[in-house]
Write an enzyme that holds these catalytic residues in place. Structure first.
Site, mmCIF file in Angstrom:
data_model
loop_
_atom_site.group_PDB
_atom_site.id
_atom_site.type_symbol
_atom_site.label_atom_id
_atom_site.label_comp_id
_atom_site.label_asym_id
_atom_site.label_seq_id
_atom_site.Cartn_x
_atom_site.Cartn_y
_atom_site.Cartn_z
ATOM 1 N N ASP A 6 -10.101 2.920 2.942
ATOM 2 C CA ASP A 6 -10.255 2.275 4.253
ATOM 3 C C ASP A 6 -11.088 3.130 5.221
ATOM 4 O OD1 ASP A 6 -8.944 -0.072 3.627
ATOM 5 O OD2 ASP A 6 -6.980 0.666 4.262
ATOM 6 N N LYS A 54 0.814 -1.228 0.000
ATOM 7 C CA LYS A 54 0.000 0.000 0.000
ATOM 8 C C LYS A 54 0.848 1.278 0.000
ATOM 9 C CE LYS A 54 -4.037 -1.754 2.528
ATOM 10 N NZ LYS A 54 -5.021 -1.389 3.554
#
Ligand code: ATR
Length: 277
Positions: free
Chosen positions: A102, A66
């Protein structure tokens, strides 16, 4: 044209994202695909070159890539920049975009489970100081939660994350958890403790006020010991599976042009794949 999408991680075999996107592709009768690709960080740049060359429409990025992908993008959303990490990539007019969904997923699930939660959440307690904690804090601050206590095993990491949100977040010591529980309207576990195969999260909930929301982002098992204990004490348990489902929504919409729904049928499909406690 069949649009191909991916999730890149290392390891990636455990990822349940193909189940989610496969469900939506079938539901909407779309001729697309979504596949797991094991990409170690050292091979991330080579994989991104394949994406740019047109092999894929976009995809998801998971641990440990990420952060690694961020400098490889043309356009980084404000949220991904704040997170220092991207989990959703897509090509648009020849440019590679990245976002981080997220925080969105965390908030959307909380909205669905406890409507109006933000209005009655003045104080929150976050356990853990990794990437997930950063996303949760980002989301809570965006919704106006004014005071956030942050507790982590390694206190330096908590202090460092708290510095990124100076007016809102206070780093506190692990030994203070018992007292902080009684002061909090919302408690979120972002550590890996309580996850299948990991040590349990052993915190004292005796001061928990009834009606306190207890959110565990761990979803294997679905009901963690923390959530079970919160339920027994009159707290409102919120499981981690919904965050996983909701964070997938914006990506699917980018790649396939349809905004999918997180339905009971989708949840059941994922639940069937999660081992019991
Ligand atoms: P993520 O990006 O998913 O949040 P991470 O960055 O690896 O993952 O963070 C994991 C979190 O779980 C950290 O807060 C970690 O605490 P440390 O920063 O002290 O490592 C926490 N964690 C993992 N194992 C733990 C344990 N046995 N006891 C307490 N905290 C633990």
């Amino acid at each position: 044209m069949t649009r191909r999408c991916f999730i890149i991680g290392h390891p990636v075999a455990h990822s349940r994202s193909p189940l989610i996107h496969g469900h939506w592709l079938a539901e909407h009768g779309l001729a697309g695909s979504y596949e797991r690709v094991d990409v170690p960080p050292a091979k991330a740049a080579a994989f991104i070159a394949r994406l740019r060359a047109g092999e894929f429409a976009g995809g998801n990025v998971t641990v440990p890539n990420k952060e690694v992908v961020l400098p490889l993008l043309d356009e980084v959303s404000a949220t991904a920049r704040a997170m220092g990490a991207a989990n959703t990539l897509w090509m648009e007019e020849g440019r590679l975009h990245g976002d981080n969904t997220d925080a969105y997923g965390f908030l959307a699930h909380l909205d669905a489970c406890v409507p109006g939660w933000a209005e009655r959440t003045r104080t929150a307690l976050i356990l853990g100081a990794g990437g997930a904690a950063r996303a949760v804090i980002h989301g809570l601050a965006e919704r106006g939660v004014g005071r956030i206590f942050l507790v982590n095993r390694s206190s330096e990491r908590a202090a460092e994350l708290a510095e990124a949100f100076p007016k809102v977040v206070e780093a506190r010591a692990w030994q203070e958890i018992t007292a902080l529980v009684g002061e909090s309207d919302l408690i979120v576990n972002t550590t890996s403790l309580g996850m299948h195969g990991q040590p349990p999260l052993e915190i004292d909930l005796s001061a928990l006020r009834p009606g306190t929301i207890v959110d565990d982002i761990v979803y294997v098992p679905l009901e963690t010991p923390l959530l079970a204990e919160a339920r027994r004490r009159g707290g409102i348990p919120v499981d981690g599976l919904g965050m996983l489902l909701h964070q997938a929504v914006p990506g699917f919409e980018r790649w396939f042009g349809v905004r999918p729904q997180v339905t009971a049928a989708l949840r059941l499909k994922l639940e069937a794949d999660i081992p019991a406690a």
